[in-house]
Write an enzyme that holds these catalytic residues in place. Sequence first.
Site, short mmCIF file in Angstrom:
data_model
loop_
_atom_site.label_atom_id
_atom_site.label_comp_id
_atom_site.label_asym_id
_atom_site.label_seq_id
_atom_site.Cartn_x
_atom_site.Cartn_y
_atom_site.Cartn_z
N GLU A 93 2.79 -8.26 -1.61
CA GLU A 93 1.53 -8.88 -1.16
C GLU A 93 1.49 -10.39 -1.38
O GLU A 93 1.01 -11.14 -0.52
CB GLU A 93 0.32 -8.24 -1.86
CG GLU A 93 -0.02 -6.85 -1.35
CD GLU A 93 0.72 -5.72 -2.05
OE1 GLU A 93 1.72 -6.00 -2.75
OE2 GLU A 93 0.31 -4.56 -1.91
N GLY A 120 0.80 -1.23 0.00
CA GLY A 120 0.00 0.00 0.00
C GLY A 120 0.83 1.27 0.00
O GLY A 120 0.36 2.33 -0.43
N GLU A 179 1.67 1.81 -3.52
CA GLU A 179 0.41 2.16 -4.20
C GLU A 179 0.01 3.62 -3.90
O GLU A 179 -0.51 4.32 -4.76
CB GLU A 179 -0.69 1.18 -3.76
CG GLU A 179 -0.43 -0.22 -4.31
CD GLU A 179 -1.36 -1.27 -3.73
OE1 GLU A 179 -1.35 -1.47 -2.49
OE2 GLU A 179 -2.11 -1.88 -4.50
N1 CAA Z 1 1.56 -3.78 8.82
C1 CAA Z 1 1.59 -3.79 10.17
N2 CAA Z 1 2.72 -3.63 10.87
C2 CAA Z 1 3.87 -3.44 10.19
C3 CAA Z 1 3.91 -3.43 8.77
C4 CAA Z 1 2.69 -3.61 8.09
N3 CAA Z 1 2.61 -3.57 6.75
N4 CAA Z 1 5.21 -3.26 8.39
C5 CAA Z 1 5.92 -3.16 9.51
N5 CAA Z 1 5.14 -3.27 10.60
C6 CAA Z 1 5.53 -3.22 12.02
C7 CAA Z 1 6.21 -4.50 12.44
O1 CAA Z 1 5.26 -5.49 12.76
C8 CAA Z 1 7.01 -4.03 13.63
O2 CAA Z 1 6.14 -3.93 14.73
P1 CAA Z 1 6.62 -4.41 16.20
O3 CAA Z 1 7.79 -3.50 16.53
O4 CAA Z 1 5.41 -4.15 17.06
O5 CAA Z 1 7.03 -5.83 16.07
C9 CAA Z 1 7.43 -2.63 13.24
O6 CAA Z 1 6.54 -2.23 12.19
C10 CAA Z 1 8.84 -2.56 12.68
O7 CAA Z 1 8.94 -3.49 11.62
P2 CAA Z 1 10.09 -4.62 11.56
O8 CAA Z 1 10.56 -4.99 12.92
O9 CAA Z 1 9.60 -5.71 10.67
O10 CAA Z 1 11.26 -3.78 10.84
P3 CAA Z 1 12.42 -4.36 9.92
O11 CAA Z 1 13.39 -3.24 9.73
O12 CAA Z 1 12.96 -5.64 10.46
O13 CAA Z 1 11.72 -4.67 8.51
C11 CAA Z 1 10.24 -4.25 6.66
C12 CAA Z 1 11.17 -3.65 7.74
C13 CAA Z 1 11.09 -5.03 5.65
C14 CAA Z 1 9.54 -3.09 5.97
C15 CAA Z 1 9.23 -5.20 7.33
O14 CAA Z 1 8.60 -4.51 8.41
C16 CAA Z 1 8.16 -5.70 6.42
O15 CAA Z 1 8.40 -6.57 5.60
N6 CAA Z 1 6.93 -5.14 6.54
C17 CAA Z 1 5.77 -5.61 5.79
C18 CAA Z 1 5.85 -5.16 4.35
C19 CAA Z 1 4.68 -5.70 3.57
O16 CAA Z 1 4.52 -6.89 3.39
N7 CAA Z 1 3.83 -4.78 3.08
C20 CAA Z 1 2.67 -5.13 2.29
C21 CAA Z 1 1.46 -5.24 3.16
S1 CAA Z 1 0.07 -5.91 2.29
C22 CAA Z 1 -0.64 -4.60 1.49
O17 CAA Z 1 -0.12 -3.50 1.47
C23 CAA Z 1 -1.94 -4.94 0.85
C24 CAA Z 1 -2.50 -3.94 -0.09
O18 CAA Z 1 -2.01 -3.69 -1.16
C25 CAA Z 1 -3.76 -3.32 0.24
#
Ligand code: CAA
Length: 260
Positions: A134, A111, A114
């Site tokens: 995703e 997102g 996006e």
């Molecule tokens: N949703 C909710 N929480 C999230 C998040 C997300 N998309 N991305 C990061 N966070 C949170 C983590 O859970 C973490 O929370 P806690 O400290 O409470 O554990 C905090 O943010 C810090 O994140 P990380 O510890 O994971 O940080 P990192 O430096 O190790 O990694 C990252 C960074 C690579 C961005 C990793 O956080 C990650 O992969 N995030 C998810 C990315 C993702 O998959 N995004 C797509 C979501 S689906 C979507 O967007 C659908 C759509 O099109 C509508």
Amino acid sequence: MSEELVMLEKEAPLALITINRPKALNALNSKVLKALSETLDRVNDDEEIRVVVITGAGEKAFVAGADIAEMSEMTPLEGANFSRLGQLVFKKVEELKKPVIAAVNGFALGGGSELALACDFIYASENAKFGLPEVTLGIMPGFGGTQRLPRLIGKGRAKELIFTGKMISAKEALEMGMVNRVVPQEQLMDAVKEVASGIAKNGPIAVSIAKGLVDVGYDLPLDDGCLMESKSFGVCASTEDKREGMKAFLEKRKPVFKGR
Ligand code: CAA
């Protein structure tokens, strides 16, 4: 930083919108999306604002995607509604009367990419990362990514990013034409404000009409788009701004546009 989920700082003629959930890397949940929608309404109605910038709080992320914790509990109907909410808010970004520039200062995933794609163009810091991960979560992009990304960078490259879910660097995004400019992180806001201020000096009605024409015309046959362009050109000719712009040129001075 305040507790507001979406912050609005007005530095007329510019407005800076900051997604402010840095502990969750500015992930978009329903509350953030609704707050963003309300903020967009305010800047659209404010005649002193001519250009809008969207960024993320902190130095690590623009927006790390839709909120995975919130999505994990959703029923199919709730999932469809959440996707539609995001799409409608991002459509509001795209259809805002004024240009919107994405200042991508870190992770712009799912997102987050996006949201940046719904802006008129993207400036990024060197540490920015883009991607649509995703499919790695067993879902697919739901806030317009399958539609806007191929329009911007072409179907083949968009499909590769969507199918692999891989992250790309700001430099790779620049090479693909997804991003307009990459600068060191500490220079990002200055670079964005410089381009935004330049746009804000131009005739606001002309800029606003041109924005809509590029977006609407992109999906039309060329002849239909050109016809719309000539009608809009005529509308510009009826404005005080047109008279001021041309008079200022002939008088060898800078124009003062009033948006009338
Ligand atoms: N949703 C909710 N929480 C999230 C998040 C997300 N998309 N991305 C990061 N966070 C949170 C983590 O859970 C973490 O929370 P806690 O400290 O409470 O554990 C905090 O943010 C810090 O994140 P990380 O510890 O994971 O940080 P990192 O430096 O190790 O990694 C990252 C960074 C690579 C961005 C990793 O956080 C990650 O992969 N995030 C998810 C990315 C993702 O998959 N995004 C797509 C979501 S689906 C979507 O967007 C659908 C759509 O099109 C509508």
